[in-house]
Design an enzyme around this catalytic site. Structure first.
Site, PDB file in Angstrom:
ATOM      1  N   GLU A   1       4.101   4.853   4.345  1.00 57.45           N
ATOM      2  CA  GLU A   1       3.621   6.215   4.671  1.00 57.45           C
ATOM      3  C   GLU A   1       4.822   7.021   5.152  1.00 57.45           C
ATOM      4  O   GLU A   1       5.668   6.502   5.890  1.00 57.45           O
ATOM      5  CB  GLU A   1       2.538   6.166   5.763  1.00 57.45           C
ATOM      6  CG  GLU A   1       2.019   7.513   6.219  1.00 57.45           C
ATOM      7  CD  GLU A   1       1.513   8.399   5.088  1.00 57.45           C
ATOM      8  OE1 GLU A   1       2.112   9.454   4.862  1.00 57.45           O
ATOM      9  OE2 GLU A   1       0.530   8.013   4.417  1.00 57.45           O
TER      10      GLU A   1
ATOM     11  N   GLU B   1       0.846  -1.205   0.000  1.00 59.38           N
ATOM     12  CA  GLU B   1       0.000   0.000   0.000  1.00 59.38           C
ATOM     13  C   GLU B   1       0.878   1.251   0.000  1.00 59.38           C
ATOM     14  O   GLU B   1       1.785   1.381   0.822  1.00 59.38           O
ATOM     15  CB  GLU B   1      -0.928   0.015   1.222  1.00 59.38           C
ATOM     16  CG  GLU B   1      -1.813   1.265   1.225  1.00 59.38           C
ATOM     17  CD  GLU B   1      -3.001   1.196   2.177  1.00 59.38           C
ATOM     18  OE1 GLU B   1      -3.265   0.111   2.746  1.00 59.38           O
ATOM     19  OE2 GLU B   1      -3.650   2.246   2.334  1.00 59.38           O
TER      20      GLU B   1
ATOM     21  N   ASP C   1      -2.408  12.103  -2.702  1.00 57.36           N
ATOM     22  CA  ASP C   1      -2.425  13.567  -2.696  1.00 57.36           C
ATOM     23  C   ASP C   1      -2.727  14.041  -4.120  1.00 57.36           C
ATOM     24  O   ASP C   1      -2.045  13.634  -5.059  1.00 57.36           O
ATOM     25  CB  ASP C   1      -1.066  14.110  -2.250  1.00 57.36           C
ATOM     26  CG  ASP C   1      -0.763  13.740  -0.797  1.00 57.36           C
ATOM     27  OD1 ASP C   1      -1.624  13.965   0.063  1.00 57.36           O
ATOM     28  OD2 ASP C   1       0.337  13.219  -0.541  1.00 57.36           O
TER      29      ASP C   1
ATOM     30  N   ASP D   1     -10.950  11.157  -5.146  1.00 56.99           N
ATOM     31  CA  ASP D   1     -12.166  11.972  -5.099  1.00 56.99           C
ATOM     32  C   ASP D   1     -11.965  13.308  -5.806  1.00 56.99           C
ATOM     33  O   ASP D   1     -12.867  14.121  -5.844  1.00 56.99           O
ATOM     34  CB  ASP D   1     -12.526  12.278  -3.641  1.00 56.99           C
ATOM     35  CG  ASP D   1     -11.428  13.098  -2.991  1.00 56.99           C
ATOM     36  OD1 ASP D   1     -10.289  12.600  -2.954  1.00 56.99           O
ATOM     37  OD2 ASP D   1     -11.677  14.239  -2.574  1.00 56.99           O
TER      38      ASP D   1
ATOM     39  N   LYS E   1      -2.784  21.532  -8.945  1.00 55.90           N
ATOM     40  CA  LYS E   1      -2.228  22.548  -9.846  1.00 55.90           C
ATOM     41  C   LYS E   1      -1.416  21.882 -10.948  1.00 55.90           C
ATOM     42  O   LYS E   1      -0.613  20.983 -10.670  1.00 55.90           O
ATOM     43  CB  LYS E   1      -1.325  23.509  -9.071  1.00 55.90           C
ATOM     44  CG  LYS E   1      -2.096  24.393  -8.114  1.00 55.90           C
ATOM     45  CD  LYS E   1      -1.174  25.351  -7.403  1.00 55.90           C
ATOM     46  CE  LYS E   1      -1.976  26.132  -6.376  1.00 55.90           C
ATOM     47  NZ  LYS E   1      -1.178  26.591  -5.257  1.00 55.90           N
TER      48      LYS E   1
ATOM     49  N   THR F   1     -11.402   4.522   4.091  1.00 56.32           N
ATOM     50  CA  THR F   1     -10.266   5.249   4.653  1.00 56.32           C
ATOM     51  C   THR F   1     -10.787   6.578   5.208  1.00 56.32           C
ATOM     52  O   THR F   1     -11.874   7.026   4.881  1.00 56.32           O
ATOM     53  CB  THR F   1      -9.170   5.551   3.614  1.00 56.32           C
ATOM     54  OG1 THR F   1      -9.593   6.636   2.791  1.00 56.32           O
ATOM     55  CG2 THR F   1      -8.844   4.349   2.759  1.00 56.32           C
ATOM     56  N   ARG F   2      -9.948   7.190   6.023  1.00 61.25           N
ATOM     57  CA  ARG F   2     -10.341   8.459   6.642  1.00 61.25           C
ATOM     58  C   ARG F   2     -10.519   9.545   5.579  1.00 61.25           C
ATOM     59  O   ARG F   2     -11.453  10.328   5.619  1.00 61.25           O
ATOM     60  CB  ARG F   2      -9.257   8.875   7.642  1.00 61.25           C
ATOM     61  CG  ARG F   2      -9.696   9.959   8.572  1.00 61.25           C
ATOM     62  CD  ARG F   2      -8.889   9.945   9.816  1.00 61.25           C
ATOM     63  NE  ARG F   2      -7.477  10.188   9.533  1.00 61.25           N
ATOM     64  CZ  ARG F   2      -6.512  10.095  10.432  1.00 61.25           C
ATOM     65  NH1 ARG F   2      -6.791   9.727  11.668  1.00 61.25           N
ATOM     66  NH2 ARG F   2      -5.268  10.359  10.125  1.00 61.25           N
ATOM     67  N   TYR F   3      -9.622   9.534   4.633  1.00 63.18           N
ATOM     68  CA  TYR F   3      -9.684  10.558   3.590  1.00 63.18           C
ATOM     69  C   TYR F   3     -10.961  10.398   2.761  1.00 63.18           C
ATOM     70  O   TYR F   3     -11.611  11.385   2.403  1.00 63.18           O
ATOM     71  CB  TYR F   3      -8.435  10.427   2.711  1.00 63.18           C
ATOM     72  CG  TYR F   3      -8.207  11.638   1.864  1.00 63.18           C
ATOM     73  CD1 TYR F   3      -7.488  12.735   2.344  1.00 63.18           C
ATOM     74  CD2 TYR F   3      -8.722  11.705   0.579  1.00 63.18           C
ATOM     75  CE1 TYR F   3      -7.297  13.851   1.568  1.00 63.18           C
ATOM     76  CE2 TYR F   3      -8.528  12.818  -0.209  1.00 63.18           C
ATOM     77  CZ  TYR F   3      -7.811  13.885   0.291  1.00 63.18           C
ATOM     78  OH  TYR F   3      -7.627  14.998  -0.486  1.00 63.18           O
ATOM     79  N   GLU F   4     -11.328   9.167   2.488  1.00 58.72           N
ATOM     80  CA  GLU F   4     -12.553   8.907   1.724  1.00 58.72           C
ATOM     81  C   GLU F   4     -13.775   9.427   2.489  1.00 58.72           C
ATOM     82  O   GLU F   4     -14.668  10.057   1.893  1.00 58.72           O
ATOM     83  CB  GLU F   4     -12.682   7.398   1.503  1.00 58.72           C
ATOM     84  CG  GLU F   4     -13.974   6.988   0.830  1.00 58.72           C
ATOM     85  CD  GLU F   4     -14.177   5.483   0.923  1.00 58.72           C
ATOM     86  OE1 GLU F   4     -14.083   4.940   2.047  1.00 58.72           O
ATOM     87  OE2 GLU F   4     -14.391   4.861  -0.118  1.00 58.72           O
TER      88      GLU F   4
HETATM   89  C1  LIG Z   1      -4.346  12.226   0.791  1.00 60.65           C
HETATM   90  S1  LIG Z   1      -3.523  11.153   1.866  1.00 60.65           S
HETATM   91  C2  LIG Z   1      -4.546   9.690   1.840  1.00 60.65           C
HETATM   92  C3  LIG Z   1      -4.223   8.762   2.956  1.00 60.65           C
HETATM   93  C4  LIG Z   1      -5.004   7.449   3.000  1.00 60.65           C
HETATM   94  N1  LIG Z   1      -4.641   6.590   1.882  1.00 60.65           N
HETATM   95  C5  LIG Z   1      -6.483   7.690   3.042  1.00 60.65           C
HETATM   96  O1  LIG Z   1      -7.156   7.373   2.042  1.00 60.65           O
HETATM   97  O2  LIG Z   1      -6.976   8.168   4.073  1.00 60.65           O
HETATM   98  C6  LIG Z   1      -2.107  10.620   0.906  1.00 60.65           C
HETATM   99  C7  LIG Z   1      -0.976  10.069   1.762  1.00 60.65           C
HETATM  100  O3  LIG Z   1       0.051   9.562   0.933  1.00 60.65           O
HETATM  101  C8  LIG Z   1       1.306   9.803   1.550  1.00 60.65           C
HETATM  102  N2  LIG Z   1       2.312   9.752   0.478  1.00 60.65           N
HETATM  103  C9  LIG Z   1       2.413  10.588  -0.567  1.00 60.65           C
HETATM  104  N3  LIG Z   1       3.410  10.240  -1.373  1.00 60.65           N
HETATM  105  C10 LIG Z   1       3.973   9.129  -0.816  1.00 60.65           C
HETATM  106  C11 LIG Z   1       5.061   8.301  -1.193  1.00 60.65           C
HETATM  107  N4  LIG Z   1       5.770   8.554  -2.306  1.00 60.65           N
HETATM  108  N5  LIG Z   1       5.373   7.261  -0.402  1.00 60.65           N
HETATM  109  C12 LIG Z   1       4.656   7.002   0.726  1.00 60.65           C
HETATM  110  N6  LIG Z   1       3.607   7.760   1.122  1.00 60.65           N
HETATM  111  C13 LIG Z   1       3.273   8.805   0.362  1.00 60.65           C
HETATM  112  C14 LIG Z   1       1.141  11.168   2.190  1.00 60.65           C
HETATM  113  O4  LIG Z   1       2.039  11.377   3.275  1.00 60.65           O
HETATM  114  C15 LIG Z   1      -0.316  11.137   2.654  1.00 60.65           C
HETATM  115  O5  LIG Z   1      -0.433  10.716   3.998  1.00 60.65           O
END
Ligand SMILES: C[S@@+](CC[C@H](N)C(=O)[O-])C[C@H]1O[C@@H](n2cnc3c(N)ncnc32)[C@H](O)[C@@H]1O
Length: 237
Positions: free
Chosen positions: A90, A65, A146, A182, A150, A216-219
């Site tokens: 993460e 993941e 993420d 999303d 932009k 997930t929390r973000y969802e």
């Molecule tokens: C928008 S959050 C979504 C988190 C989770 N998957 C959720 O759905 O709740 C995206 C996460 O990806 C992590 N992330 C971004 N690029 C990454 C990378 N190259 N390797 C590991 N984690 C990464 C960020 O730190 C962030 O916590």
């Protein structure tokens, strides 16, 4: 050569896919989780060439993941599939602490037995993906990456031609790559990138979270804000 003096864990912005690694200051228990429990749970990079050897027992499959956030999806998948070796990555320290909090009882940061089939990776997921052998992973999850909406930040989006090739290299033929987003800009971007690549079958996404996917929390935040997630299942050719 680089004259970057920000420390070894901060990569130059152009190469980074993520924002901050720390949010609010960590509490003592969180510091102990990172200092004492994380090293015991970290996927050993010296086992990357034979990843099954990175787990406590021989896994039936290996799943990966990228960016687990608070870790609720990784934790649920790990519990639902106890025979699978799960690598959860993460970079955000508060997120790592959230998952570690679920795994390690208070006061046992140094002594609690670690799960055989779950390993954490606390650096950029791409570092480990690059070190893994060709066709070694059975499933990869990218849940709500993420969005970098932009245009000038498009290079930081995980779904990017370079990373699609990297993911394709490590996935076995027939393996599945699940992606959810999303963000409308990211959704259109995923469609464009995946329409142009040769490695995966890329049917249209689902609009409801499919069976076997965990929330997930973000969802939850996205849905509460009225945004429509899309859920893709790409299959390695
Ligand atoms: C928008 S959050 C979504 C988190 C989770 N998957 C959720 O759905 O709740 C995206 C996460 O990806 C992590 N992330 C971004 N690029 C990454 C990378 N190259 N390797 C590991 N984690 C990464 C960020 O730190 C962030 O916590």
């Amino acid at each position: 050569m680089t004259d970057d003096v920000r420390g070894p864990d901060v990569k130059p912005a152009a190469e980074r896919l993520y924002g901050r690694q720390r949010g609010h200051p960590l509490r003592p228990r969180q510091e102990r989780l990172l200092d004492e429990a994380l090293p015991r749970l970290r996927f050993p990079l010296d086992k990357a060439a034979t990843p099954a050897a990175g787990f406590g027992e021989t896994p039936s499959q290996i799943w990966f993941e990228v960016g687990f956030g608070g870790g609720e999806h990784s934790f649920a998948q790990h519990n639902a599939h106890p025979d699978v070796g799960y690598i959860a990555s993460e970079v955000f320290h508060n997120g790592l602490c959230s998952l570690l909090t679920r795994l390690v009882p208070v006061g046992q940061e140094f002594t609690a037995p670690i799960p055989d089939m779950l390993r954490l990776w606390d650096d950029d997921a791409r570092v480990l993906l690059k070190a893994l052998p060709h066709a070694s992973i059975d499933r990869l999850f990218l849940m709500f990456p993420d969005p970098w909406p932009k245009g000038r930040h498009a290079k930081r989006r995980f779904v990017h031609p370079q990373n699609v090739a990297l993911v394709a290299r490590v996935l076995k033929p027939g393996a599945v790559w699940r992606v959810a987003s999303d963000d409308p800009t990211y959704q259109a971007w995923v469609e464009d990138v995946m329409a142009a690549q040769p490695f995966f079958d890329a049917p249209p996404p689902a609009t409801e979270r499919p069976e076997g996917w965990f929330p997930t929390r973000y969802e939850a935040k996205a849905i509460a804000a009225g945004r429509q997630p899309l859920y893709w299942t790409f299959t390695r050719r």
